[in-house]
Scaffold this motif. Structure first.
Motif, PDB file in Angstrom:
ATOM      1  N   HIS A   9      69.759 -31.831 -32.933  1.00 17.66           N
ATOM      2  CA  HIS A   9      71.156 -32.572 -33.116  1.00 17.66           C
ATOM      3  C   HIS A   9      71.577 -31.837 -31.668  1.00 17.66           C
ATOM      4  N   ALA A  10      72.222 -32.667 -30.892  1.00 13.59           N
ATOM      5  CA  ALA A  10      72.686 -32.099 -29.634  1.00 13.59           C
ATOM      6  C   ALA A  10      73.707 -31.431 -29.760  1.00 13.59           C
ATOM      7  N   PRO A  11      74.850 -31.656 -30.496  1.00  7.61           N
ATOM      8  CA  PRO A  11      76.054 -30.793 -30.694  1.00  7.61           C
ATOM      9  C   PRO A  11      75.519 -29.550 -31.135  1.00  7.61           C
ATOM     10  N   SER A  12      74.844 -29.384 -32.168  1.00 10.36           N
ATOM     11  CA  SER A  12      74.466 -28.145 -32.801  1.00 10.36           C
ATOM     12  C   SER A  12      73.399 -27.338 -32.053  1.00 10.36           C
ATOM     13  N   LEU A  13      72.611 -28.031 -31.137  1.00 16.14           N
ATOM     14  CA  LEU A  13      71.724 -27.438 -30.096  1.00 16.14           C
ATOM     15  C   LEU A  13      72.870 -26.544 -29.167  1.00 16.14           C
ATOM     16  N   TYR A  14      73.943 -27.608 -28.833  1.00 13.12           N
ATOM     17  CA  TYR A  14      74.625 -26.684 -27.787  1.00 13.12           C
ATOM     18  C   TYR A  14      75.290 -25.623 -28.019  1.00 13.12           C
TER      19      TYR A  14
END
Length: 352
Positions: free
Chosen positions: A60-65
């Motif tokens: 999940h891109a926002p969480s990985l960020y």
């Protein structure tokens, strides 16, 4: 124009220092997740956006960020542009199968079952029993025999550690005087292979459990000089060696079983043979040492496992009818503890 006044660095208050210590487990788990997702491998060819990394790692891109931003703040990765991350020399140690990789340790030490064991550390402290066995219902090695992914990370890290430490061992001990070297609990053979490659006069025996030596990594150039034997060191070890190497083996066992292993080696070796125990040694007093952290790890994960002081090693040798004749430092955390049958000279420290 006067120069700006420099402000003296104010030491962190004690509560802030303790707060940092208490938060250390966040970093360990974040590194485990980054290693599992192979983020360092994905950045090996250059910086990538978090969206690219998320797509490649099924995240999940926002969480990985948020994960990578935290790790960048800890000095692991670098966010060189908003939403784009790049590798650093420190982060590169999380790559797969590079010479200085520690990825397999990151995969093992914070894996869910090991993490669960650390959550019950109090049980170990109050009972002396394995937290892993308490949390998972079985000993670590039995659990790994049923869970190949965890075992793979563990075994690969053991082999990698051997590779990283072998140069220090070879530089500190003279193996040229030995003709038949038995590596007891030698795993996949990294240590014995290094010894044989540097000492063409020697024959070697790689000895470990059948499921371990089945994956031995002995190059074809050494097959005529390296015998692979499966067995249980608690029962017996191959006979006739003039050197028995136990590298990071005794730390897996309590005193009774460690003594039995040493006794089996003493009974099997030639009359003038030597036993070489290669282990971390816990220093006395308040000296900081990785050995003290590893000792607590052994308490939590292994029934009876421990990292010992020099005096505790000496007592093990004596109980097995051996004498600790030399304690040799290496350019690594390891020490070489050389033993022989009793009455072969006094203990001394130093080189080969």
């Amino acid at each position: 124009m006067t120069a700006p006044r420099s402000h003296p660095q104010v030491p962190e208050s004690l509560p802030v220092q303790m707060y940092g210590m208490l938060n250390a487990h966040f970093l360990a788990q974040a590194l485990h997740v980054a290693a599992t997702l192979r983020i360092a491998d994905l950045l090996a060819d250059g910086p990538r956006s978090v969206e690219e990394l998320a797509q490649a790692s099924s995240s999940h891109a926002p969480s990985l960020y948020r994960l990578l931003r935290m790790l960048a703040g800890a000095g692991v990765f670098v966010e060189d542009q908003p939403g784009r991350f790049m590798l650093t020399p420190l982060a590169a140690t999380l790559r797969t199968d590079t010479p200085d990789s520690v990825r397999d340790w990151a995969l093992f030490i914070s894996a869910p079952p090991v993490w669960a064991a650390w959550g019950t550390l109090r049980h170990s402290i109050q009972t002396g029993e394995s937290a892993f066995e308490h949390a998972l219902g079985m000993p670590l090695f039995k659990y790994m025999s049923d869970h190949s992914e965890l075992a793979r990370s563990y075994n690969k890290w053991m082999a990698k550690q051997s590779e990283l430490q072998n140069a220090a061992v070879l530089a500190s001990y003279d193996f040229s005087v030995h003709r038949r070297i038995v590596d007891v609990g030698g795993g996949q053979g990294a240590t014995l292979v290094s010894i044989l490659q540097n000492h063409p006069q020697a024959m070697g025996v790689l000895f470990d459990l059948a499921q371990v030596v089945a994956n031995a990594l002995v190059p074809g150039t050494l097959t005529e000089r390296c015998e692979i034997v499966a067995g249980d060191m608690l029962q017996s070890v191959p006979a006739g060696g003039d050197a028995y190497v136990l590298k990071r083996v005794l730390m897996d066992w309590g005193d009774e079983l460690a003594t039995r292993i040493l006794t089996n080696c003493r009974d099997a070796m030639q009359r003038d043979g030597k036993i070489l125990v290669i282990e971390l040694v816990v220093p006395e007093g308040n000296e900081p040492s990785v050995s003290k952290f590893l000792d607590l790890t052994m308490l939590a994960l292994q029934h009876g496992g421990r990292v010992r002081t020099e005096m505790e090693h000496r007592r093990l040798f004596e109980a097995a009818g051996l004498e600790l004749t030399r304690v040799i430092p290496t350019p690594s955390p390891l020490r070489l503890l050389e033993g022989a049958r009793v009455n072969r000279g006094s203990v001394r420290s130093g080189g080969p």
